[in-house]
Design an enzyme around this catalytic site. Sequence first.
Site, PDB file in Angstrom:
ATOM      1  N   ASP A 108       5.647   2.708  11.627  1.00 17.53           N
ATOM      2  CA  ASP A 108       5.946   3.493  10.432  1.00 17.53           C
ATOM      3  C   ASP A 108       4.905   3.286   9.332  1.00 17.53           C
ATOM      4  OD1 ASP A 108       7.251   5.264   8.863  1.00 17.53           O
ATOM      5  OD2 ASP A 108       9.016   4.012   8.484  1.00 17.53           O
TER       6      ASP A 108
ATOM      7  N   SER B  84      11.489   5.173  -2.345  1.00 15.44           N
ATOM      8  CA  SER B  84      10.756   3.915  -2.280  1.00 15.44           C
ATOM      9  C   SER B  84      10.004   3.737  -0.973  1.00 15.44           C
ATOM     10  CB  SER B  84      11.717   2.735  -2.475  1.00 15.44           C
ATOM     11  OG  SER B  84      12.660   2.689  -1.422  1.00 15.44           O
TER      12      SER B  84
ATOM     13  N   HIS C 163       6.600   8.289   8.242  1.00 18.44           N
ATOM     14  CA  HIS C 163       7.530   9.391   7.988  1.00 18.44           C
ATOM     15  C   HIS C 163       7.268  10.069   6.647  1.00 18.44           C
ATOM     16  CE1 HIS C 163       9.934   6.090   6.005  1.00 18.44           C
ATOM     17  NE2 HIS C 163      10.228   7.050   5.166  1.00 18.44           N
TER      18      HIS C 163
END
Length: 939
Positions: free
Chosen positions: A114, A197, A83
Amino acid sequence: MSRALRGWVVPALAAVLALPAAAQQPAAGENASWSATLERIAQSVVAIQIDSVRAFDTEESSSGQATGFVIDAEKGLILTNRHVVTAGPVTAEATFLDREEVQLFPLYRDPVHDFGLYRYDPSKLRFIKPRSLPLYPEGAQVGREIRVIGNNAGEQLSILAGTLARLDREAPAYGLGKYNDFNTFYLQAASGTSGGSSGSPVIDIEGRVVALNAGGATGNASSFYLPLGRVRRAVELLRAGKPVTRGTLQTVFGYTPFDELRRLGLSDDTEATIRKAFPKGTGMLVVGQVQPGSPAFGQLQPGDVLVKVDARYVTQFEPLEAVLDDAVGKNVTVELQRGGKTLTTELKVGDLEAISPASFVEFGESVVHDFSYQQARHFNLPVQGVYVANPGYALGAAGVPRAALVTAINGQPVARLADFTAALQKLGEGERATLRYTTLANPNGSALKSFRMDRRWFPASHCQRDDVSGLWPCKPLTDAVPAKPQAPRSTTYATSKDPLVTALAPSLVQLSFDMPYAVSGISERNYHGTGLVVDAARGLVVTDRNTVPVALGDVRLVFGGAVEVPGKVEFIHPLHNLAVISYDPALVGTTPVKSAKLDMGGLNLGDAVTVVGLDGDGDIKSRPTSIVSRDPLFMPLSRTMQFRDSNIEVVQLLNPPDDFDGVLVNARGEVRGLWSSFVFESGRDTVQSNRGVPIELVTEMLERLRSGQPLYSLDADLVLQPLAAARRLGLSDEWVRRIEQANPEARQVLTINRLTGGAASSKLLQQGDLLLAIDGQPMTRLRDVEKRVVSREAVTATVWRNAAEHIVQVPTTALPGTDIDRIVLWAGATLQAPHRAMSTQRGIKPEGVYVSYFAYGSPATRYRLVPGRRIVEVDGQPTPDLDAFLKVVTGRADRSSLRLRILTWNNAPEVITLKLDRQYWPTYELRRGPQGWERKPIE
């Protein structure tokens, strides 16, 4: 760019699965110093600035921040989250610990999991020498002390400590319609991370990366990490220059413990066999969802327990993916148990990349692409059709929402983007087409809308992902055959029991107005209201500026609820809430349109009138009433500096209608005024209110339009105050008597409340002046002032200031009704000349280049080129207007930086820098000429 699960709660009694056996072995060097490790690897961790330049698949266009880390310093490879790399076009930069910046180019994004990779040019780094951080998936062990190093909460470098608590957490769910990982375990640790983060390395004490930070729960201090088994495989293939094959059965599996498996019908023999083969395991994979239309649909069912694939026992996600990734396009034999029975079936392994979109079509600001497997899972529909990632202007004006799934256009089925594109290329500018679509809220139903093709306001192009360059090169859509001229159409008007309705119906039209760009402080883009035909022979219609707020846009007129024709904005009243629209009378055929009869008798207190108008559905309505008040209109200053009416008296009615606008008519059906909609801002809310406007203002405006002469204005915002208050300011008895004689009905005097910035009057008059007379004639009403100056290039004003009378020669301001006639699109910002509302409301001189709006994901957003500011210098060069601005910025290289000096609404200076992105945000302008608005590229 964070992935936080708002309010997500981790189950309190979750089993911990020890995977693999090596997880029980202590790592070497347990006593090594954390500080030495962190110091060694910090130079390999980067802060990433991401601009998602187009809405795509599950994500909207946006700007954000995240983290990545170098895994191959020689090739310049950075690992981060999917993402963060995004599925669509993106512009990104990495900032190293020493604040060196390099541009990033997307290299790979996994279709499901991811993780993704960026690449950069190592030769661009002059000072820092990052090391390649090793991937060590075997180091993920329960109880292992770890550190997460990244751009946490926007910090350049932040270090958070934690301990791995689970290795078998299910993939976090980010919400319906959003990107969600599946068919994998996640790791969980007691370490709270926040925005920025995402993509941080999770390291052990030796500095080896054991997991990839992906998200967290805001309700507790838990973070979720992606294991690195499949990540390492993809990295090795990319390093070798090989494609990363990704196979799929279009089936979502869930890891289920043995107690639940027994209730699903797992046989005792199979359980015993599995437990013996995998003594550390506590469960198996169970089918959760099978995608309709896939080869597995009808063969697999939710609740099926997966036993073998190609004769090998498979009980966990990674071994299953290993088989599928190596079998793309081939068949695999699947053994499963369903309700205690063993079944075997042969399934073809699909290509995940083939059902992940890699191109899009952009037209009329709308962005559409192939339906993705990611979204198909949410809809529970086959992976076919075209997905609306951004409805933009063309589809948004038609009411098509974001995340709509288009299944047909003009009645022809749409299975792929190529089908949609072929249909689109047959449409000329302004030509209509029907669109059938379904939505996530109602996947079993459908809706049908009509949209108009746009090639004028926005470029139309097809863009394809290129992983070699890391860009999405675009090609213009081929021009269609010009749209056929609209043929004349005719209708009749329905009769009513109310004779006033029957008489007025041929003079009323329903108007719709769509703005392609947010300009002049106005961000709403779709309007509708009532228009009054004032010249049927020439085709002139009058409405308010809450129906047609500016000259930039598309206007449509509907006659008799049946005939729709295009219109053209002819005149925007610079002072009042009025606009004139024209149409071609030939297009309405034999429709008996009539010019309204006007009554110049005015709107007086106590007069009986009837409100006649059209509601939002185009139905004609009426309400008998009477005038209960006539007062100056006072509206608060606009926060966004959009148009605000002033210096006008309006009327309020007894029990007025608030569900339609229209006209105020007398008993003979003659129009005495407009029942107009005024818009103003109350705090951060936009409020609409209807008031009556005398028809005298309309006739004055039409005279100016027909003659081509401008309106002249004193450019002063006036308010009324009682004579008693004027006496306290020292107004003489002689002037009090003159004011009383001039207006025996109202004891009031005009006061200058505000002056227009940059106007000649602002240098000669002062706020607080009492405006007593113009050219020797006492002024006691707002309308008196306008009538006196409307045709005069200069007037003699008598004012009371500092307890004395002053006579001042004041040049007036010539105001044409052309409104805005040019905008420039640059770096994602919509630029225009400073509009009049800024000067009238805030006293700002009309100098510099006004920022009307910025597109999300653009350099304007990234570098905070905020709407409402004015650019007055670029790299030290003054930019007093658009031409000067374009002269300075044209010819700059892509990704080059500029220094902008900007002014806020109160003239406070600011200096910002901005880096260009000409790939996705080219410069072009729109100008209004004799043939209407035309778009022209600048570079």
